[in-house]
Enzyme design. Structure first.
Site, PDB file in Angstrom:
ATOM      1  N   SER A 227       0.732  -1.552  -0.098  1.00  0.00           N
ATOM      2  CA  SER A 227       0.358   0.207  -0.220  1.00  0.00           C
ATOM      3  C   SER A 227       0.786   1.189   0.013  1.00  0.00           C
ATOM      4  CB  SER A 227      -0.651  -0.679   1.133  1.00  0.00           C
ATOM      5  OG  SER A 227      -2.213   0.684   0.650  1.00  0.00           O
ATOM      6  N   GLU A 339      -9.147  -5.256  -4.638  1.00  0.00           N
ATOM      7  CA  GLU A 339      -8.399  -4.343  -4.119  1.00  0.00           C
ATOM      8  C   GLU A 339      -9.552  -3.586  -3.300  1.00  0.00           C
ATOM      9  OE1 GLU A 339      -4.931  -4.273  -2.228  1.00  0.00           O
ATOM     10  OE2 GLU A 339      -3.546  -5.123  -4.426  1.00  0.00           O
ATOM     11  N   HIS A 454      -7.299  -5.642   0.097  1.00  0.00           N
ATOM     12  CA  HIS A 454      -6.807  -4.668   0.154  1.00  0.00           C
ATOM     13  C   HIS A 454      -6.052  -5.250   1.417  1.00  0.00           C
ATOM     14  CE1 HIS A 454      -4.408  -1.496  -0.292  1.00  0.00           C
ATOM     15  NE2 HIS A 454      -4.416  -0.750   0.738  1.00  0.00           N
TER      16      HIS A 454
END
Length: 540
Positions: A227, A339, A454
């Site tokens: 991320s 995600e 995610h």
């Protein structure tokens, strides 16, 4: 990943307080076989450039925690490049973690355990050996939107058991790490901001100077992150100040922000922020006197997509990659199945264009009737373009309007941007692409969404001891986790994730091959672009 809600705007977009939520391998390096069986507490004192540290033994590996890599960024050192660590006498205890960098407490689902303090520039080391064996080194940069999380949340013991020296690092967050303001520049119109990235560079320099004493090879360093940590890896790939500090790069779910703010945009935000925290005179002295809690609690919940300050970062990431202006080292880059699912379903927002954008009605509000309107609002497109997107992703073709919406925005903001990144990287450097597709991934921060979203891959690489949910792995998922750790370790050792793992993983190359990581039966695919409608998004 992480979430906090607020109303400030940055660069003209609404900003929502959010931040982001890597085995069995035997590597022959320099003719030596990895072993960890002889780690004992009698051997845990190592002398660094600043002094001696005493670590501990964890599961047959050595662990050193809370090791300072730079001077405390306090007082006049706030919003300055990190300075050298002050040397100490005697042996420093390195069996407990150092303080976490300041960050918001309220609504922070990813708040690390332990104290927070301005003096937080510490790193942690997990290593299979203290002999000078030249093991590959992996430096992990945590995510969290550059506003949340900490190094201690990622336990590298299992990777160390695979023969890798793992270093996890803290860095300044939020306003303390990423505030741009004219008063903080060393000269009028000069660079400001990106102090957190400077911290990361300082940690990489510490690794160069010290890691050999912990069994690592300073000339075989892999930087890795997820991320905002993946975004950090991209920053170092293109930053002149990071050249020569690493030899490979791993980017997990870091493709969402190819374009950064200009210094003028970031400085305008900084001036508005200074006003909001009680500094109408816009002076550096006033800003340095503002209490830390005031700074971190009033800063937007994510500092992404970052700033082109002219010093650390000189151009947008996507532009630099397309032009070949980056460190041409082997890269492993990937995304997860969807995600956006966690953001859309649980949080009522999306990560679009590198910013966190709220869905107008919040979680559960998307319906067939407002589907096109929400597409237009969140993606910032015209009604005509929203209608074309809705036709490409008809709401009735999915199990719910939210799933339809998360699918299309994942394709637009994560999958196809990752593909463009792979295509650019592969022109100049060995590139290995993956898509993490284990929909049975055990949840860690949210209940399962039935799809890899995610952060789902993190527990396959690291143990996450602070995560609120500690669901067990199924046998198939546990086997995949072992294979993935082997692949990550192989990549760190040789630049090829298949060299010491059981995964058949060819490079991306001209055939645009992407490895689908799934349990059971990972397989190479070449239909990534068509499955994610990338031709459609490229034409928009």
């Amino acid at each position: 990943m992480g979430v906090q809600f607020s109303e400030p705007r940055r660069g003209g977009r609404p900003v929502v307080r959010a931040g982001a939520v890597l085995t069995a391998l035997v590597i022959a390096i320099a003719g030596a076989t990895v072993t960890t069986a002889h780690a004992s507490s009698a051997d845990t004192v190592v002398t660094t450039d600043s002094g001696a540290v005493r670590g501990t033994v964890v599961s047959g590996t050595f662990a050193f925690r809370g090791v300072p890599y730079a001077a405390a960024p306090t007082g006049d050192r706030r919003w300055r490049a990190p300075g050298a660590t002050t040397a100490w006498q005697g042996v420093r205890d390195a069996t407990t973690f150092g303080a976490n960098c300041p960050q918001p407490v309220a609504n922070n689902l990813f708040l690390p355990p332990g104290p927070m303090a301005k003096d937080c520039l510490f790193l942690n080391i997990s290593t299979p050996t203290l002999r000078h064996d030249g093991r590959p080194v992996l430096v992990w940069i945590h995510g969290g939107g550059w506003t949340q999380d900490a190094a201690r949340d990622y336990d590298g013991t299992k990777l160390a058991q695979d023969g890798v020296v793992v270093v996890t690092i803290n860095y300044r967050l939020g306003a303390l790490g990423f505030l741009s303001h004219p008063a903080l520049a060393s000269s009028p119109g000069g660079a400001s901001g990106n102090y957190g990235l400077m911290d990361q560079q300082a940690a990489l320099r510490w690794v160069q100077n010290n890691i050999r004493r912990f069994g690592g090879d300073p000339h075989n360093v892999t930087i890795a992150g997820e991320s905002a940590g993946g975004l950090s890896v991209l920053a170092h790939l293109i930053s002149p100040g990071s050249r020569g500090l690493f030899q490979r790069a791993i980017i997990e779910s870091g493709s969402f922000a190819p374009k950064q703010f200009t210094l003028a945009q970031a400085s305008a935000f900084g001036q508005a922020f200074a006003q909001s925290v009680g500094c109408p005179d816009q002076s550096a002295s006033c800003l340095r006197a503002v209490p830390v809690d005031t700074l971190v609690d009033n800063f937007p919940g994510a500092a992404i997509p970052g700033t082109i300050d002219g010093a650390v970062i000189r151009e947008s990431f996507g532009t630099a990659l397309a032009g070949g202006r980056f460190a041409r080292v082997p890269v492993l880059n990937g995304v997860n199945t969807d995600e956006q699912r966690v953001f859309v379903v649980a949080l009522g927002l999306t990560v679009t264009g590198g910013s966190y954008v709220p869905i107008p009605g919040g979680p559960g509000s998307i319906t067939p009737d407002n589907y096109e309107a929400d597409i237009a609002a969140v993606l910032g497109v015209s009604a005509a373009r929203a209608a074309a997107i809705a036709a490409e992703y008809p709401v009735g073709a999915y199990s719910s309007p939210e799933v339809a919406f998360s699918t299309l925005d994942h394709d637009a903001s994560w999958a196809c941007t990752a593909l463009v990144m792979d295509q650019a990287l592969a022109k100049y450097a060995p590139t290995f692409a993956y898509e993490f597709n284990d929909d049975a991934a055990p949840p860690r921060y949210f209940p399962s969404f039935g799809v890899a979203t995610h952060g789902s891959e993190l527990s396959y690489i690291f143990d996450l001891p602070a995560a609120p949910i500690q669901a067990p792995f199924s046998p198939d998922s546990a086997a995949l986790a072992s294979s993935m750790r082997s692949a990550w370790a192989s990549f760190a050792a040789s630049g090829d994730p298949a060299s010491g793992s059981d995964l058949r993983w060819p490079s991306f190359g001209n055939k645009q091959r992407v490895l689908s990581l799934r349990a059971p039966g990972s397989q190479v695919t070449n239909d990534f672009a068509s499955r994610h409608h990338c031709g459609f998004w490229a034409g928009g």
